[in-house]
Write an enzyme that holds these catalytic residues in place. Structure first.
Site, PDB file in Angstrom:
ATOM      1  N   SER A   1       0.961  -3.571  -4.629  1.00  0.00           N
ATOM      2  CA  SER A   1       1.150  -2.166  -4.353  1.00  0.00           C
ATOM      3  C   SER A   1       2.315  -1.866  -3.421  1.00  0.00           C
ATOM      4  O   SER A   1       2.674  -0.693  -3.253  1.00  0.00           O
ATOM      5  CB  SER A   1      -0.128  -1.578  -3.744  1.00  0.00           C
ATOM      6  OG  SER A   1      -0.367  -2.151  -2.467  1.00  0.00           O
TER       7      SER A   1
ATOM      8  N   LYS B   1       6.331   0.295   4.305  1.00  0.00           N
ATOM      9  CA  LYS B   1       5.407   0.803   3.283  1.00  0.00           C
ATOM     10  C   LYS B   1       4.741   2.060   3.816  1.00  0.00           C
ATOM     11  O   LYS B   1       4.343   2.102   4.986  1.00  0.00           O
ATOM     12  CB  LYS B   1       4.379  -0.277   2.954  1.00  0.00           C
ATOM     13  CG  LYS B   1       3.416   0.065   1.834  1.00  0.00           C
ATOM     14  CD  LYS B   1       2.519  -1.141   1.509  1.00  0.00           C
ATOM     15  CE  LYS B   1       1.577  -0.862   0.343  1.00  0.00           C
ATOM     16  NZ  LYS B   1       0.761  -2.049  -0.003  1.00  0.00           N
TER      17      LYS B   1
ATOM     18  N   SER C   1      -0.481  -7.730  -3.113  1.00  0.00           N
ATOM     19  CA  SER C   1       0.428  -6.589  -2.965  1.00  0.00           C
ATOM     20  C   SER C   1       1.751  -6.883  -2.261  1.00  0.00           C
ATOM     21  O   SER C   1       2.643  -6.037  -2.267  1.00  0.00           O
ATOM     22  CB  SER C   1      -0.290  -5.446  -2.234  1.00  0.00           C
ATOM     23  OG  SER C   1      -1.238  -4.868  -3.081  1.00  0.00           O
TER      24      SER C   1
END
Lengths: 74, 471
Positions: free
Chosen positions: B161, B82, B185
């Site tokens: 996310s 990420k 997330s």
């Protein structure tokens, strides 16, 4: 808007109003209403004096080869 | 020469084949790099393909393995991170925001360092919702990369996310990825992309080098094709780190053979307000689990779980992004609601934040006691399947949707693993989550792995992304 929400909005508006566009004001008022609603739910929970925040403060000490830097109560 | 494509092969299997020299790390890496380049832009799942670094690390891994220096199950396996994890060497770390598109660090996040030491190969920085969704976004189009798409339907959102981490694994662009969760997330993209995702116990994985959104809620964890793979990855990335004071001294060794009570709990009313097909798939999962487990509805204490988690997140993120807020930089964010999101939260009173932390202590003790009778609490991972990429969604963080499991689990730092448990009539995946007590990852991974061994949902992949369609 109730009084608490109004005071908080005034605070936000005074501090950040120059960053906020007119069409965003209603959204910010809604967000403040949510924050106050959250706070009121928290305030309704009665806790005894002894209930502490769920976080532990540890005095800092320099990590060394034999000391991880964490509290050692020996 | 490889006898079988490594695409959609589990980390365990891929590792075994690399160890036995049936597959070359360099060859595997080239295959995944090509897929990242080809499909990354199509699904908005990739920010940076780290080709040079990946090929260098792959060659090193190959040399080590050929000379008998095998480091473990991730040696020679490419992965994606990420894009909130700091990476050295001039690789940008954008935090998902245009404003930070040129941001670089001169150090690696601890999780990146640990994976390098394990011999894993960083192949890409993966897309994410800007600032990990902390500014209150309500739509998928809230990222420097555009709305990230579900592998199962490009008109649907990958979740957030850790959107790119979910989408890239589900598309077969990397065998595994690292994501982060403050509230939902990791589990949300696992659900929407039809893969497995593990939110570890708070402190299990060092947060050093990860963008801070909420210091006492942020966790890093793996997304992969199976719960078993998540266990292998967690073993490599967990551990005490002096650069993160909250990191745990409790060592994690992945072990599926854990004692069980054969009892699962479902928090009463957790199935209220959920999509009919999500409910239907969850009930089918329960019926399957009933062959091994007693399943009991649980009443948890009447406490403001969501309000506690929300207040902590708002107050901590307000402080973490104080400088950003004071400079008015939110104006540069993609989603319109993110541009004013930081301001209202500056009005959270200190006493209310501290009250949330005090209630958190009460919650922790009571939920710990309630969970003691069970191996895990279970629920649908999300209330709905993936939503359209151009629709607003109802999020729990903003208070528009209920997520008691997420509020409890994230406020208390409890581990939870999500695995696929079926599809809707539109062929969108749904998930089931198994949430355990703190530091009981082995137990939930074991249950989830057993579930996956007796189901085929995690072995299904979008037809258009299968290797046979490769040119």
């Amino acid at each position: 808007m109730d009084l608490e929400e109004k005071h908080l909005f005034d605070l936000v508006s005074t501090k950040y109003g120059h960053f906020i566009e007119a069409h965003e004001i209603a959204h910010i008022k809604d967000s403040i209403a949510d924050i106050v609603s959250n706070a009121r739910a928290l305030r309704e929970v009665h806790l005894s004096n002894s209930v502490e925040p769920f976080s532990v403060f540890s005095p800092f000490s320099e990590p060394t080869e034999h000391n991880s830097g964490e509290i050692n109560d020996e | 020469m490889m006898s079988e494509s490594p695409i959609f092969m589990s980390v365990r299997e891929l590792g075994y084949r690399i160890k036995s020299k049936d597959i070359s790390p360099v060859e595997v890496t080239k295959i995944f790099l090509a897929r990242l380049e080809k499909y990354g832009p199509e699904y908005n799942s990739v920010v940076t393909v780290t080709t040079d670094l990946a090929l260098e690390q792959a060659q090193l891994a190959e040399n080590e393995i050929m000379s008998g220096e095998y480091k473990g199950p991730l040696h020679g396996i490419p992965y994606g991170a990420k894009d909130l994890l700091a990476t050295s060497g001039g690789i940008p770390t954008t935090w998902g925001a245009k404003l930070f598109e040129k941001q670089t660090f001169n150090y690696d996040a601890t999780v990146i360092s640990k994976l390098r030491k394990s011999g894993a190969i960083l192949a890409a920085k993966l897309s994410m919702v800007e600032l990990a969704g902390g500014m209150g976004y309500r739509q998928p189009n809230a990222s420097i990369s555009g709305p990230c798409k579900s592998p199962w339907d490009k008109s649907k959102w990958a979740g957030g996310s850790s959107s790119g981490s979910g989408s890239a694994v589900g598309c077969g662009l990397v065998p595994f990825a690292i994501g982060s969760e403050t509230w939902g997330s990791i589990l949300s993209p696992a659900n929407n992309c039809g893969i497995s995702g593990l939110r570890p116990t708070y402190g299990r994985v060092s947060r050093h080098g990860a963008m801070a959104l909420s210091w006492t809620l942020d966790k890093l964890g793996p997304l992969a094709l199976s719960a078993d793979d998540c266990g292998l990855i967690l073993q490599e990335i967990s551990g005490k780190d002096q650069k993160d004071p909250s990191s745990s001294k409790n060592a994690f060794t992945y072990n599926r053979d854990t004692p069980r009570r054969n009892k699962l709990g479902i928090i009463r009313n957790v199935l209220d307000d959920i999509d009919d097909q999500v409910r239907s798939n969850f009930i089918k999962s329960i019926n399957h689990l009933k062959t091994k487990f007693e399943i009991v509805e649980v009443d948890i204490p009447d406490l403001p779980y969501q309000e506690v988690t929300r207040t902590i997140m708002l107050a901590e993120s307000s402080s973490a992004f104080e400088s950003f807020t004071e400079k008015g930089l939110a104006r540069n964010l993609t989603a319109p609601e993110d541009r004013y999101g930081p301001y209202a939260r500056t009005s959270v009173l200190a006493k209310d934040y501290i009250k949330a932390l005090r209630i958190r202590a009460v919650m922790a003790q009571q939920i710990h006691e309630d969970m003691a009778k069970f191996d895990a609490f279970i629920s649908p991972t999300r209330n709905t399947p993936a939503s359209p990429i151009d629709d607003e969604f109802r999020g729990a963080i903003t208070g528009a949707s209920r997520d008691i499991m997420g509020a409890v689990g994230n406020a208390l730092g409890l581990p939870s693993v999500s695995v696929p448990n079926g599809f809707t009539s539109n062929k969108l995946p749904t998930g089931i989550q198994f949430m355990g007590r703190a530091f009981q990852e082995n137990k939930i991974l074991s249950i989830a792995s057993d579930f996956q061994e007796e189901s085929e949902w995690h072995n299904q992949h979008p037809i258009e992304l299968l290797p046979k369609t490769e040119p």
